[in-house]
Design a protein around this motif. Structure first.
Motif, short mmCIF file in Angstrom:
data_model
loop_
_atom_site.label_atom_id
_atom_site.label_comp_id
_atom_site.label_asym_id
_atom_site.label_seq_id
_atom_site.Cartn_x
_atom_site.Cartn_y
_atom_site.Cartn_z
N GLY A 244 15.03 -2.84 -14.79
CA GLY A 244 15.96 -3.87 -14.36
C GLY A 244 16.52 -3.66 -12.97
N VAL A 245 16.65 -2.41 -12.55
CA VAL A 245 17.25 -2.11 -11.23
C VAL A 245 16.21 -2.14 -10.12
N ILE A 246 15.05 -1.49 -10.33
CA ILE A 246 14.08 -1.38 -9.22
C ILE A 246 12.74 -2.07 -9.49
N GLY A 247 12.48 -2.49 -10.76
CA GLY A 247 11.22 -3.15 -11.07
C GLY A 247 10.11 -2.17 -11.40
N ALA A 248 9.15 -2.62 -12.19
CA ALA A 248 8.05 -1.77 -12.66
C ALA A 248 7.16 -1.30 -11.51
N GLU A 249 6.95 -2.17 -10.51
CA GLU A 249 6.06 -1.80 -9.41
C GLU A 249 6.62 -0.65 -8.59
N THR A 250 7.92 -0.68 -8.31
CA THR A 250 8.56 0.41 -7.57
C THR A 250 8.52 1.70 -8.39
N MET A 251 8.75 1.57 -9.68
CA MET A 251 8.65 2.74 -10.56
C MET A 251 7.27 3.36 -10.48
N ALA A 252 6.25 2.50 -10.53
CA ALA A 252 4.86 2.98 -10.53
C ALA A 252 4.48 3.68 -9.23
N ASN A 253 5.09 3.27 -8.13
CA ASN A 253 4.74 3.83 -6.82
C ASN A 253 5.57 5.05 -6.44
N SER A 254 6.39 5.52 -7.36
CA SER A 254 7.25 6.67 -7.06
C SER A 254 6.92 7.86 -7.96
N LYS A 255 6.96 9.06 -7.40
CA LYS A 255 6.76 10.28 -8.19
C LYS A 255 8.04 10.68 -8.92
N SER A 256 9.16 10.12 -8.50
CA SER A 256 10.44 10.41 -9.17
C SER A 256 11.21 9.09 -9.32
N PRO A 257 10.77 8.23 -10.27
CA PRO A 257 11.34 6.88 -10.39
C PRO A 257 12.84 6.84 -10.66
N LEU A 258 13.37 7.80 -11.41
CA LEU A 258 14.80 7.75 -11.71
C LEU A 258 15.65 8.05 -10.47
N GLN A 259 15.11 8.83 -9.58
CA GLN A 259 15.83 9.05 -8.32
C GLN A 259 15.81 7.79 -7.45
N GLU A 260 14.73 7.01 -7.57
CA GLU A 260 14.68 5.71 -6.88
C GLU A 260 15.77 4.79 -7.43
#
Length: 421
Positions: A244-260
């Motif tokens: 909800g905050v950053i979207g699935a695509e941003t999560m997928a492109n990050s090695k540390s999604p929760l920090q994003e």
């Protein structure tokens, strides 16, 4: 104190301690890293995959609970395989557990060094990783109660950091980030479920430590159920907020999604708190790995599937001290030389084989011992087999190769030390 007592482990882990061990093993790289990978293969629909993975894990967990209640011995499925199936099944479970958990422990140790370096760059990430392995090996060596108390502290910090992220992120959730919901269809959701399943498998650590749990018949089933329910709810809350905050695509492109996610929020110190949570999560997994691996070595040493020195129990601290030291040394070596990628890939197959054997053993239990009936282990076995055949062919072949190498080593040990089945 009699000599017999000196050869036994202490039954000191309470329900709280056992749940702590389970959560410490589950809330690690899965929630901080694998959620991003799952988002990449299924989009926001990985939430459905998460529920599916948690359901299959629950079936397996109940099978483990049913077995551990009747056979509260170190080794978990290794023991159930020997007692209810045959030595080949028992050894397969034990060997696969060691392979998967040792390879994972090396990765987790390296991950901890990287996260902690972001907090306090006092030394290189490798030096920090080595220090953590030595510290946790020592904590295990000086008694299960001390290790359990340290684990509870670590788990509490991790949980509080994740809840801080959830409660501060919920107001920033945007519903448009959930569309399109399933861009890769059912196939993507199935792949996400397979990835996320491995994030839930830490509950088995409770069964592996069954010999040190007080009132195991009541405590272990309760601990496993509480652990799995808590883990599923936590993963769903964190994943919902992250999408909800950053979207699935941003999560997928990050090695540390929760920090994003933390960086996208304006809450004071949230990035620091999430990084602390990631560090303690890795530390908790590493602590539970050393606990579980050393107890598996103890069980396998008792049957000469490993050298019998592994069954040695410290007369004062009442822990499998030789197994703890060797576990620590192996993890240190993996931290220094890097993990072997083919073993890591094969670990996905090995752990599914481990849980398949758990469910087969639960099906073989006498009817009066089957607390949850036959439907639960049948569903658990079906879930494991479906995920097994969905794995890439080279992963399956690598897993079979590692299993065969184990039987060769076992044959050699039996030639030297004799057979004790």
């Amino acid at each position: 104190m009699s000599d017999t007592n000196k050869e036994e482990l202490l039954r000191t882990l309470t329900l709280k301690d056992a749940v702590g061990v389970g959560l410490g093993a589950i809330i690690g790289a899965g929630i901080f890293v694998v959620t991003g990978i799952a988002a990449g293969v299924s989009g926001p629909a990985f939430l459905i995959g998460l529920i599916a993975a948690g359901t299959i894990a629950a079936f397996n967990g109940l099978s483990s609970a049913q077995l551990a209640a009747v056979h509260p011995h170190s080794g978990g499925t290794y023991e159930y395989g020997y007692r209810l199936l045959n030595p080949a099944f028992g050894f397969s479970a034990g060997w696969m557990f060691l392979i998967s958990k040792l390879s994972a422990a090396g990765v987790v140790a390296i991950g901890f060094g990287s996260y902690f370096y972001q907090l306090i760059p006092v030394a290189s990430p490798t030096v920090i990783s080595i220090a953590a392995v030595i510290f946790l090996t020592a904590a295990n060596y000086y008694g299960i109660k001390k290790a359990g108390m340290l684990n509870l502290l670590i788990v509490a910090i991790t949980l509080l950091s994740l809840l801080y992220l959830v409660f501060n992120g919920i107001a920033a959730v945007r519903l448009d980030n959930f569309t399109p919901f399933a861009p890769f269809g059912i196939a993507g959701i199935a792949e996400a479920a397979a990835l996320l399943f491995f994030a839930f498998t830490g509950y088995a650590r409770i069964a592996t430590l069954a010999e040190e749990v007080s009132e195991p018949k009541k405590t272990i089933p309760k601990a496993i159920v509480i652990t799995i329910i808590t883990a599923i709810v936590l993963y769903l809350m964190v994943s919902f907020v992250a999408i909800g905050v950053i979207g699935a695509e941003t999560m997928a492109n990050s090695k540390s999604p929760l920090q994003e996610v933390a960086e996208a929020l304006t809450t004071p110190a949230i990035r620091l708190i999430v990084t602390i949570g990631a560090s303690t999560a890795m530390l908790g997994v590493l602590l539970s790995q050393i606990l579980g691996i050393s107890r598996m070595m103890l069980a396998m040493g008792r049957r000469n599937d490993l050298p019998p020195i592994f069954q040695s129990i410290h007369s004062s601290y009442r822990v499998p001290h030789f197994g703890i030291i060797i576990t620590g040394v192996i993890i240190l070596l993996l931290t220094l030389v890097g993990t072997f990628e083919f073993i890591l890939r094969a670990a996905t197959f090995t752990i599914l084989l481990y849980y398949s054997i758990t469910n087969i053993a639960a099906l073989k239990q006498p009817k009066e011992e089957q607390i949850y009936g036959r439907v639960i282990p049948i569903c658990g076995l079906a879930g494991c087999l479906i995920m097994c055949v969905s794995l890439p062919f080279n992963v399956i072949i690598s897993g079979i190769g590692l299993l065969l190498s184990g039987f060769i080593i076992r044959f050699w040990f039996h030639k030297i030390y004799g057979r004790q089945e």
